[in-house]
Write an enzyme that holds these catalytic residues in place. Structure first.
Site, PDB file in Angstrom:
ATOM      1  N   GLU A 134       0.868  -1.188   0.000  1.00  0.00           N
ATOM      2  CA  GLU A 134       0.000   0.000   0.000  1.00  0.00           C
ATOM      3  C   GLU A 134       0.896   1.226   0.000  1.00  0.00           C
ATOM      4  O   GLU A 134       1.886   1.278   0.742  1.00  0.00           O
ATOM      5  CB  GLU A 134      -0.889  -0.001   1.245  1.00  0.00           C
ATOM      6  CG  GLU A 134      -1.651   1.308   1.443  1.00  0.00           C
ATOM      7  CD  GLU A 134      -2.460   1.359   2.745  1.00  0.00           C
ATOM      8  OE1 GLU A 134      -2.913   0.315   3.246  1.00  0.00           O
ATOM      9  OE2 GLU A 134      -2.633   2.485   3.253  1.00  0.00           O
ATOM     10  N   GLU A 139      -2.613  11.786   3.010  1.00  0.00           N
ATOM     11  CA  GLU A 139      -3.398  11.235   4.113  1.00  0.00           C
ATOM     12  C   GLU A 139      -3.121  12.028   5.394  1.00  0.00           C
ATOM     13  O   GLU A 139      -1.978  12.133   5.837  1.00  0.00           O
ATOM     14  CB  GLU A 139      -3.073   9.759   4.348  1.00  0.00           C
ATOM     15  CG  GLU A 139      -4.057   9.093   5.298  1.00  0.00           C
ATOM     16  CD  GLU A 139      -3.914   7.578   5.354  1.00  0.00           C
ATOM     17  OE1 GLU A 139      -2.793   7.084   5.151  1.00  0.00           O
ATOM     18  OE2 GLU A 139      -4.922   6.904   5.623  1.00  0.00           O
TER      19      GLU A 139
END
Ligand SMILES: *[C@@H]1O[C@H](CO)[C@@H](O)[C@H](O)[C@H]1NC(C)=O
Ligand SMILES: *[C@@H]1O[C@H](CO)[C@@H](O)[C@H](O)[C@H]1NC(C)=O
Ligand SMILES: *[C@@H]1O[C@H](CO)[C@@H](O)[C@H](O)[C@H]1NC(C)=O
Ligand SMILES: *[C@@H]1O[C@H](CO)[C@@H](O)[C@H](O)[C@H]1NC(C)=O
Ligand SMILES: *[C@@H]1O[C@H](CO)[C@@H](O)[C@H](O)[C@H]1NC(C)=O
Ligand SMILES: *[C@@H]1O[C@H](CO)[C@@H](O)[C@H](O)[C@H]1NC(C)=O
Length: 384
Positions: A134, A139
């Site tokens: 990932e 974020e």
């Protein structure tokens, strides 16, 4: 024909910067949402208090649309009364296509969702988590003002921070281990990378190079975007030599990229609360207001939603580049490992004789032909 093929063969031996990167896929304008799948289920992954709508519902509720400026909007419902125990509507989209080593993923945004309980992300994932890796590009949560980048992998991938990385690698025991719950995090060092300041500053661009030599992420606030990116287009190739040092740099020397990452799909989503933004101690660190309960869900998700007016992405474009030649129409000669730009560009091999290696001049994009032409003249100059 033979000459062209030998030029193509020669091209493979040249350093990758000669031709720059070619556009493999552009998501923008009225067709932005064509290449994505909508999740259509509640957030059973990060346990946020949202229901990620299917495409039809997201569109009909204006949670996903293209605005009058031609930008894609993806947002949280800010108009429905949610009563206790209910979830709020939001959106999570994933590209149909997967992108392999040698690609660059670029996103130009003018607004990123922010506010208490809000947890937006632009990231990439392989089919099986965490085995296929990932890559978190954008974020952050709640009232944070700085973006964080990270990798998540199985055990054995370590972040050896190179000296030219601009961002700050997280410090502490195991912080360089990409298999921990938080992953191997790099905190952005440039200003205005998240929150209200990002929007007030006109937004910015992120580019992520997914390569066998490493994973590299650049961030540029609007005023610092390099000319190559500023003048980019959905069709022109890209020379990355003016990009400077990346904000996050994960070279393959500590983490064998091809071992820990397979082809990646891009994801854009917004959740609320959940296993990061909603953790009590994390939530109250930046979001307690006098008179409120101090509970992420109760203080934010419940109610008329007017607190979510800023919980939206506004995206100029998402664009994918490749270091491979790009074939624009039906052909069996798509470079190995390169995904078809969309289902219609994958060949039914048609009238091709079926040798599997045919590359006809008429199938090359004009840009690529230009590129071949200039290389051809370089290669052949000594011969004439
Ligand atoms: C989440 O829900 C989807 C859709 O029902 C399902 O396919 C998936 O297995 C679920 N994932 C988890 C982790 O529960
Ligand atoms: C970031 O902003 C702070 C405060 O506004 C300022 O002092 C600093 O010089 C800025 N840093 C950069 C790299 O622009
Ligand atoms: C990296 O991983 C790939 C795929 O698992 C493997 O073929 C290769 O030998 C590894 N490279 C190194 C240097 O360990
Ligand atoms: C929505 O809720 C907020 C906070 O409770 C309140 O201040 C606002 O007046 C409400 N708006 C509407 C349109 O009811
Ligand atoms: C929801 O937020 C948008 C801005 O993102 C705003 O234009 C709109 O008026 C808000 N809707 C309601 C019902 O408050
Ligand atoms: C592929 O072509 C068909 C027929 O022309 C069209 O209906 C469809 O929307 C196209 N799909 C994509 C992904 O472009």
């Amino acid at each position: 024909m033979v000459a062209l093929l030998s030029i193509v063969a020669g091209l493979a031996l040249l350093p990758r910067y000669v031709c720059g990167f070619n556009v493999l896929k552009d998501y923008s304008g009225s067709t932005f949402f064509d290449g994505w799948d909508f999740y259509g289920y509640w957030d059973n992954l990060t346990l946020g208090d949202v229901w990620w709508q299917d495409e039809q519902t997201a569109m009909s509720q204006n949670l996903a649309f293209v605005n009058s400026a031609g930008n894609a909007i993806i947002r949280v419902d800010n108009f429905t009364d949610v009563t206790d125990t209910g979830k709020r509507n939001s959106v999570r989209i994933t590209t149909h296509d997967s992108y392999t080593y040698g690609t660059i993923w670029m996103i130009d945004l003018v607004h990123i969702p922010f506010g208490c309980s809000v947890w937006p992300a632009f990231w990439a994932k392989g089919p099986v988590w965490p085995n296929d890796g990932e890559i978190d590009i954008i974020e952050a949560i709640n009232s944070m003002e700085t973006n964080q980048m990270a990798l998540h992998t199985t055990s054995g991938c370590i972040h050896n921070t190179p000296s030219d990385q601009l961002g700050n690698s997280a410090q502490g025991q195991g912080a360089d281990d990409c298999s921990t719950a938080s992953g191997c995090v790099v905190v952005e060092s440039k200003n205005n990378s998240f929150g209200s300041d990002f929007a007030a500053n006109g937004g910015g661009v992120w580019a992520t190079q997914f390569d066998t030599t490493g994973i590299f992420m650049w961030y540029w606030p609007r005023a610092q975007i390099p000319p190559s990116v500023l003048n980019s287009s959905p069709t022109a190739s890209m020379d990355i030599s003016d990009w400077g040092s990346p904000s996050a740099s994960y070279p393959t020397n500590g983490c064998n990229i091809t071992e820990f990452f397979t082809d990646q799909q891009l994801v854009i989503d917004i959740t609320l609360c959940g296993v990061w933004a909603g953790v009590q101690s994390i939530y109250t660190a930046t979001c307690t207001t006098p008179g409120a309960t101090g509970m992420c869900y109760q203080d934010n998700v419940v109610g008329n939603g007017s607190n979510y007016d800023d919980a939206y992405f506004e995206i100029n474009y998402v664009r994918v580049y490749t270091d491979q030649a790009v074939v624009t129409s039906s052909s069996s000669a798509l470079p190995s490992g390169t995904q078809a730009a969309d289902s219609n560009s994958t060949a039914t091999s048609g009238s091709s004789s079926g040798t599997g290696a045919t590359l006809r001049g008429t199938e090359l994009s004009p840009l690529l032909l230009l590129c071949f032409t200039s290389i051809a003249s370089l290669l052949m100059a000594p011969l004439f």
